[in-house]
Design a protein around this motif. Structure first.
Motif, PDB file in Angstrom:
ATOM      1  N   PRO A 130       0.834  -1.209   0.000  1.00 52.46           N
ATOM      2  CA  PRO A 130       0.000   0.000   0.000  1.00 52.46           C
ATOM      3  C   PRO A 130       0.870   1.262   0.000  1.00 52.46           C
ATOM      4  N   PHE A 131       0.529   2.183  -0.921  1.00 48.58           N
ATOM      5  CA  PHE A 131       1.323   3.405  -1.030  1.00 48.58           C
ATOM      6  C   PHE A 131       1.324   4.198   0.273  1.00 48.58           C
ATOM      7  N   ALA A 132       0.214   4.099   1.026  1.00 46.55           N
ATOM      8  CA  ALA A 132       0.095   4.887   2.257  1.00 46.55           C
ATOM      9  C   ALA A 132       1.208   4.541   3.240  1.00 46.55           C
ATOM     10  N   ALA A 133       1.773   3.345   3.123  1.00 45.64           N
ATOM     11  CA  ALA A 133       2.798   2.921   4.075  1.00 45.64           C
ATOM     12  C   ALA A 133       4.098   3.681   3.900  1.00 45.64           C
ATOM     13  N   ILE A 134       4.375   4.163   2.682  1.00 46.86           N
ATOM     14  CA  ILE A 134       5.668   4.821   2.480  1.00 46.86           C
ATOM     15  C   ILE A 134       5.533   6.314   2.231  1.00 46.86           C
ATOM     16  N   ILE A 135       4.309   6.826   2.262  1.00 47.61           N
ATOM     17  CA  ILE A 135       4.171   8.250   1.937  1.00 47.61           C
ATOM     18  C   ILE A 135       4.804   9.138   3.004  1.00 47.61           C
ATOM     19  N   VAL A 136       4.659   8.756   4.272  1.00 42.27           N
ATOM     20  CA  VAL A 136       5.222   9.589   5.346  1.00 42.27           C
ATOM     21  C   VAL A 136       6.756   9.606   5.288  1.00 42.27           C
ATOM     22  N   PRO A 137       7.409   8.437   5.269  1.00 40.23           N
ATOM     23  CA  PRO A 137       8.871   8.476   5.138  1.00 40.23           C
ATOM     24  C   PRO A 137       9.348   9.198   3.877  1.00 40.23           C
ATOM     25  N   TYR A 181       7.896  11.605   2.352  1.00 38.16           N
ATOM     26  CA  TYR A 181       7.703  13.042   2.592  1.00 38.16           C
ATOM     27  C   TYR A 181       8.871  13.609   3.393  1.00 38.16           C
ATOM     28  N   VAL A 182       9.243  12.895   4.465  1.00 40.63           N
ATOM     29  CA  VAL A 182      10.348  13.373   5.310  1.00 40.63           C
ATOM     30  C   VAL A 182      11.668  13.360   4.527  1.00 40.63           C
ATOM     31  N   ILE A 183      11.903  12.252   3.808  1.00 34.90           N
ATOM     32  CA  ILE A 183      13.159  12.136   3.050  1.00 34.90           C
ATOM     33  C   ILE A 183      13.246  13.230   1.978  1.00 34.90           C
ATOM     34  N   LYS A 212      14.073  16.558   3.403  1.00 35.30           N
ATOM     35  CA  LYS A 212      15.501  16.699   3.744  1.00 35.30           C
ATOM     36  C   LYS A 212      16.350  16.893   2.497  1.00 35.30           C
ATOM     37  N   PHE A 246      -2.599  10.271  -5.539  1.00 35.76           N
ATOM     38  CA  PHE A 246      -2.107  10.127  -4.171  1.00 35.76           C
ATOM     39  C   PHE A 246      -0.750  10.799  -3.967  1.00 35.76           C
ATOM     40  N   ASN A 267       0.135  14.665  -2.203  1.00 38.07           N
ATOM     41  CA  ASN A 267       0.901  14.695  -0.960  1.00 38.07           C
ATOM     42  C   ASN A 267       2.316  15.228  -1.126  1.00 38.07           C
TER      43      ASN A 267
END
Lengths: 315, 275
Positions: free
Chosen positions: B118-125, B127-129, B132, B212, B216
């Motif tokens: 699921p794409f939702a699993a990696i969207i947060v990391p 975003y952070v990466i 940076k 998606f 984001n």
């Protein structure tokens, strides 16, 4: 240079004369694998790390302290949205899958018969699958299901003299299921059409000779031969429909209330509206776990069904 | 007598099929029709079927920054597909012609699992990466993600089409002294050309239609066309004709490419499991 390639040619001649014939020099895939690891596995590992920490991007002064499994425990036991979101996800997947499966099968049966213009009709029926999901939501929300300017409520009111229905306000999840099913119906149609091509003519003829009615023909003769096609379609349909996002974002924003908030949409809200990075990462990991469990269950289910069929076939 | 009844039945079944398909695609047709109306006509109830078509709302949609969104969409989908083809075709080739079955299957499983996560699993990391790396809100961020999204598609479709290439053909070329690259680009790839083209077209469609990642990662500064829809609709007043015109313009590309590649859709979407 010439000598080197000459030497290579000798080597390959020797190897290819051996029975295996394949020269094992498999490095061509390494760039692709490295890329996928970097863009999917590394972020996933980072997500696991994030899920063990409390980190709110709006409150950077709080830092990102290690909290162990607190984010997971909070979702499971304290978050009032988590379980409803999981339920909505299940309803969306099962509902859209079932509707698309039935509608797709019906379209495939209609378009399998030799009728004039069949090729064009098959192309036309494919269009909903190709429509950009956010445009899909735009169409259904404003042109089809809108209580004031939608075609459906006009039809209900003027033609059938029924009271109008505020679809997205009163039946929000049902509306999203319909939009999703509309998009995925052509996929099932294509898969069933591909399956119908492989159905053995001899068995169908035998069925006709035995005087089977059309419904009997379909359920007793044709359907059992399409097993593999339905299995693959259901498995992939589940995986893709689970990810539904754009339609919910545009048509309902997860509402009213949390009526259409699914797990992926909730993950998005926690991440980019509350900016709770650790918690969103935990939700994402629940999503992955769920996807793995469901996929495994399905593969097992299909596999055991396959065994059952072979067992039945034995005398 | 009996044949006449049969003819009538057949005509009715044909008519019924046409009606069913028409009803099924009606939502898209209605959007296209509404795009040619004036705003007033679009809001007229009962719905207007006969009217003098106008291009005014299309022009309005085009004048609202369509070109910028379009250039983002084109860049993100074309560049990501090109990179995915460059990385994916050799990988598919290696899987079919250079690996033992077991290694090839393991690799296929890995590739499938990256696409079905699921794409939702990696969207947060991500975003952070990307924050940076100062890539947030840029088209390169989308290109990176879409390449990862489409690489598995290219690999499993490429694998499936290469498997149709008779091994003897490559054997013969090898005996004639063809090296690896000649084998791949002069023999295997041309023999699978229509399939590989279809894979690339499908990859373009997936990238083009993505909402998606675009919403984001690049909402503010580098939005793509699907995001343009949402910014049109977040206003209180939705302009039906204008937004319909916009929708029509956006779906032209994926519909055209998808219909062109339609023979390959089943294979592409079923990861080569079905043909």
């Amino acid at each position: 240079m010439a000598r080197i390639s000459g030497a290579q040619a000798t080597v390959s001649v020797r190897r290819s004369s051996s029975p295996t014939a394949r020269r094992p020099r498999p490095w061509l895939h390494i760039p692709a694998v490295a890329y996928l690891v970097l863009l999917t596995q590394v972020p996933f590992l980072y997500a696991i790390w994030l899920s063990l920490h409390s980190w709110n991007l709006l409150e950077p002064y709080l830092g990102k302290p290690f909290v162990g499994l607190h984010n997971f425990a909070f979702e499971l036991f304290s978050d009032p949205t988590f379980w409803p979101a999981l339920g909505h996800t299940a309803e969306l997947v099962v509902g859209a899958l079932a509707a698309a499966l039935i509608a797709g099968t019906l379209l495939a049966l209609l378009l399998d018969r030799p009728i004039p213009g069949r090729g064009i009709l098959r192309l036309v029926a494919l269009i909903p699958f190709l429509v950009t999901p956010s445009v899909n939501a735009l169409i259904w929300k404003n042109l089809i299901l809108s209580p004031s300017f939608g075609v459906v409520d006009w039809f209900l009111g003027t033609v059938l003299h029924l009271p109008p229905v505020a679809w997205l306000a009163n039946l929000p999840l049902f509306s999203v299921v319909m939009m999703t099913a509309w998009q995925w119906t052509p996929f099932f149609m294509l898969v069933v059409l591909a399956g119908l091509q492989t159905v053995s003519d001899e068995i169908v003829e035998a069925g006709k000779v035995d005087g089977a009615r059309p419904t009997q023909m379909f359920f007793r003769v044709v359907l059992p031969q399409l097993g593999k096609y339905y299995e693959v379609a259901i498995l992939l349909g589940t995986i893709f429909i689970f990810q539904t996002f754009g339609k919910i974002f545009i048509a309902t924003s997860g509402g009213p209330g949390i009526a259409t908030t699914t797990l992926p949409y909730y993950t998005y809200q926690v991440a980019f509206q509350d900016w709770e990075v650790g918690q969103a990462a935990a939700l994402g990991i629940f999503g992955v776990a769920l996807a793995i469990v469901v996929a495994r269950l399905m593969v097992q289910l299909f596999a055991s069904q396959g065994e059952g069929e072979t067992a039945d076939a034995l005398p | 007598m009996r044949s006449r009844r049969r003819w009538g039945m057949r005509a009715m079944a044909t008519g019924g099929t046409y009606f069913a398909i028409l009803l099924f695609v009606f939502p898209v047709l209605w959007m296209v029709v509404t795009g040619f109306k004036t705003e007033r006509q679009a809001y007229t109830m009962p719905p207007l079927l006969w009217f003098r078509p106008t291009l005014a709302e299309f022009r309005l949609a085009l004048a609202s920054g369509f070109g910028t969104y379009l250039s983002h969409s084109v860049e993100a989908s074309l560049v990501s597909t090109a990179i995915a083809v460059v990385l994916g075709v050799p990988a598919a080739y290696a899987m079919v012609f250079r690996m033992r079955a077991k290694q090839s299957n393991n690799l296929l499983f890995f590739v499938l699992s990256t696409r079905f996560m699921p794409f939702a699993a990696i969207i947060v990391p991500l975003y952070v990466i990307f924050t940076k790396l100062h890539l947030l809100d840029t088209i390169p961020a989308l290109i990176l993600v879409y390449t990862a999204m489409n690489l598995p598609l290219i690999i499993w479709m490429g694998r499936s089409y290469f498997m149709d290439v008779p091994a003897e053909t490559l054997e013969a070329a090898r005996l004639d002294g063809a090296n690896l690259w000649q084998e791949m680009f002069r023999i295997a790839a041309p023999l699978s050309r229509s399939g590989l083209t279809a894979s690339a077209l499908l990859a373009i469609i997936f990238a083009w239609n993505d909402f998606f990642f675009a919403v984001n990662l690049t909402y503010t500064h580098s939005p793509t066309l699907p995001i343009m829809v949402s910014s049109f609709m977040s206003n209180e007043n939705v302009f039906l004709a204008k937004v319909s015109g916009l929708g029509t313009l956006i779906v032209v590309v994926p519909v055209a490419l998808g219909l062109y590649a339609q023979r390959h859709l089943v294979r592409g979407l079923s990861a080569g499991a079905l043909k």
